[in-house]
Design an enzyme around this catalytic site. Structure first.
Site, PDB file in Angstrom:
ATOM      1  N   SER A 203       0.945  -1.187  -0.087  1.00 49.89           N
ATOM      2  CA  SER A 203       0.100  -0.207  -0.066  1.00 49.89           C
ATOM      3  C   SER A 203       1.004   1.229   0.171  1.00 49.89           C
ATOM      4  O   SER A 203       1.635   1.300  -0.924  1.00 49.89           O
ATOM      5  CB  SER A 203      -0.955   0.087   1.171  1.00 49.89           C
ATOM      6  OG  SER A 203      -1.703   1.133   1.172  1.00 49.89           O
ATOM      7  N   ASP A 352      -9.246  -4.385  -5.725  1.00 55.62           N
ATOM      8  CA  ASP A 352      -8.825  -3.270  -4.510  1.00 55.62           C
ATOM      9  C   ASP A 352      -9.484  -1.957  -4.763  1.00 55.62           C
ATOM     10  O   ASP A 352      -9.649  -1.370  -5.700  1.00 55.62           O
ATOM     11  CB  ASP A 352      -7.350  -3.183  -4.856  1.00 55.62           C
ATOM     12  CG  ASP A 352      -6.741  -2.400  -3.764  1.00 55.62           C
ATOM     13  OD1 ASP A 352      -7.409  -1.535  -3.097  1.00 55.62           O
ATOM     14  OD2 ASP A 352      -5.608  -2.842  -3.386  1.00 55.62           O
ATOM     15  N   HIS A 386      -8.370  -4.621  -0.201  1.00 57.71           N
ATOM     16  CA  HIS A 386      -6.930  -4.060  -0.069  1.00 57.71           C
ATOM     17  C   HIS A 386      -6.294  -4.711   1.116  1.00 57.71           C
ATOM     18  O   HIS A 386      -5.369  -5.203   0.959  1.00 57.71           O
ATOM     19  CB  HIS A 386      -7.005  -2.472   0.282  1.00 57.71           C
ATOM     20  CG  HIS A 386      -5.782  -1.795   0.049  1.00 57.71           C
ATOM     21  ND1 HIS A 386      -5.149  -1.786  -0.975  1.00 57.71           N
ATOM     22  CD2 HIS A 386      -4.894  -1.216   1.025  1.00 57.71           C
ATOM     23  CE1 HIS A 386      -3.988  -1.206  -0.911  1.00 57.71           C
ATOM     24  NE2 HIS A 386      -3.874  -0.744   0.560  1.00 57.71           N
TER      25      HIS A 386
END
EC number: 3.1.1.-
Length: 512
Positions: A203, A352, A386
């Site tokens: 991320s 995502d 995610h």
């Protein structure tokens, strides 16, 4: 339909329910701590990776739960957005019992803010009070024991530097690479003469980590890096910021714009204040500069920033040439010169909800077209988002790192693109085993000795054994040699379809 990851919902709920607390005297915040700043003039003339300050610390999670290991922090000389622009930052070294002195894992934790108080290094300190604010790096730090359990030394740099330049990839890439140099230079670690390094980031941590991989050859090729792992990858800054606008975590639009501009302030000046923000936009910038990510998310939950309320004329950030130029400079794969030359494992959920899959896949394809060695794993299940994609891939990541440290082949130096359609969470046994391991990791931080002989994943992650035993991509059928994007190695319908499409196009001359 908009999705918000379960972990994020829980974090928001906790943040709303529990009052934010502050350090009570014994551990000052970074902005008030002289350790975070060079003590003397002349530091700019030191070589990148030079240690400027050092201290031993008591590492802890959430400010109160002590980690039973050796931990140090160092301030080191590094570079900003350009290699000739001196800068400095802090990194934290975690050394488990019976550590392997030739193996270092550098983890770029997501910070996602413009406030130095949110730095990962501060999140490691034992403050003596429960620390709920700055939850972003803290929840990932609970997973570090998966790497410490292997006997690997962990290096966790403050990759946003003194400017807290979120989303400025080149900036963070220099800081990650120089943290590896600092580790090599730090005598208390007692590293071997040529230790192996692996970089990891997910991320918000994928950006500095991916750029460290990209800049390794040109900036720090003396480092013995044996691999890179990145997932949920933010490879194109403006693409990401545009896609987040109006969504739950839209405050990152402002944070990302600020970070990019701060990293290149000597080139763009006060562009945001002078040309971009309305009065409301300036207030939002002030909030970002004085809060960590979850505080700003709560304040601006779902706001649309590219609108007349926050931006003059309601323009898109990409309408400013300066923004486009800087974003392109910080887009991975945009310049063939900065192609990683060490093995890379990339993974991303097709659905995502925070970082769009397409940008990461595009970067992987461009890297592969320029000779990189990448495995790109796509999860096509609609139920994987995610954060869950990261958690469920932890065993893959550990196994990948083991293989890199042991010098195993990585697809013959070529590229491999696979699609995994099965959601491991659908198998109760897998879910239970994986999260049991994660819970054991958390328990180890609450008092057990952290090292290769503790309980973490002892039964599940045995040496040489792939821990994903249910619905995993079938590693034994993955092809070697020159494999082009779209040619998968598993037996899923998506992979077969992609491979057939690629072969048909290749037959008709669309691929060379």
């Amino acid at each position: 339909m908009m999705y918000v990851s379960l972990v994020h919902w829980l974090a928001l709920a906790v943040a709303l329910a529990v009052p934010f607390v502050t350090a009570l005297g014994n551990v000052p915040y970074p902005q008030d701590d002289p350790f975070y700043y060079p003590s003397e003039n002349g530091w700019q003339n030191e070589a990148p990776g030079t240690i400027l300050r050092e201290r031993k610390i008591q590492a802890a999670s959430l400010g109160i739960f002590e980690w039973k290991l050796d931990a140090w922090q160092v301030l080191y000389r590094t570079a900003g957005a350009r290699p000739d622009k001196p800068s400095y930052t802090v990194t934290t070294f975690l050394v488990p019992s019976h550590a392997h002195r030739d193996r270092v894992v550098t983890i770029s934790s997501p910070e996602n803010s413009n406030f130095i108080q949110c730095a990962p290094s501060y999140a490691f300190r034992k403050t003596g009070v429960l620390e709920i604010a700055n939850f972003e790096p803290r929840w990932e730090q609970m997973l570090y024991t998966l790497f410490l359990a292997e006997g690997w030394i962990v290096n966790a740099p403050d990759h946003e530097g003194p400017e807290s330049a979120f989303s400025a990839g080149r900036f963070g890439g220099h800081m990650v690479l120089d943290s590896m140099r600092a580790a090599n230079n730090f005598k208390p670690l007692q590293l071997s003469s040529n230790p192996m390094h692996i970089g990891h980031g997910y991320s918000g941590g994928s950006t500095p980590n991916g750029w460290a991989a990209s800049l390794h050859e040109s900036y720090a090729n003396e480092l013995n890096v044996v691999g890179w792992s990145l997932g949920g990858s933010m490879t194109d800054p403006l693409y990401t910021l545009n896609s987040l606008d109006g969504k739950p975590t839209s405050s990152l639009v402002v944070a990302g714009a600020i970070g990019l501009m701060d990293a290149y302030r000597d080139e763009v000046g006060n562009l945001l204040d002078d040309e971009v923000w309305t009065e409301e936009g300036k207030i939002a910038e002030k909030v970002m500069r004085n809060s960590c990510v979850y505080e700003s998310v709560i304040r601006y939950f779902g706001a649309t920033f590219q609108s007349e309320r926050y931006i003059k004329g309601g323009r898109n950030l990409s309408s400013w040439p300066q923004m486009r130029k800087i974003s392109n400079m910080n887009t991975m794969g945009h310049n063939p010169r900065f192609t990683p030359r060490k093995p890379i494992f990339m993974f991303h959920a097709l659905y995502d909800e925070e970082i769009n899959w397409h940008q990461a896949n595009k970067t992987a394809v461009e890297w592969c077209n320029n000779g990189a060695n990448v495995r790109f794993l796509t999860y096509s299940s609609t139920s994987l988002v995610h954060v869950t994609t990261y958690l469920l891939n932890l065993p893959y990541i550990v196994q990948y790192m083991r293989d890199r440290f042991n010098g195993k082949d990585w697809y013959g130096g070529a590229c491999q693109f696979d699609v995994e359609s099965q959601n491991p969470a659908l198998d109760v046994n897998v879910l239970g085993e994986r999260f049991r391991g994660i819970l054991e990791a958390a328990l180890d931080m609450l008092g057990k000795e952290i090292g290769p002989n503790d309980s973490i994943l002892k039964n599940r992650l045995k040496a040489g054994q792939n821990p994903n035993t249910h619905h995993k991509t079938k590693l034994h059928v993955l092809k070697k040699g020159d494999i082009s994007p779209g040619e998968g190695g598993d037996h899923t319908k998506e992979s077969k379809k992609a491979a057939a499409k690629f072969k048909a196009e290749k037959k008709h001359g669309k691929h060379h």
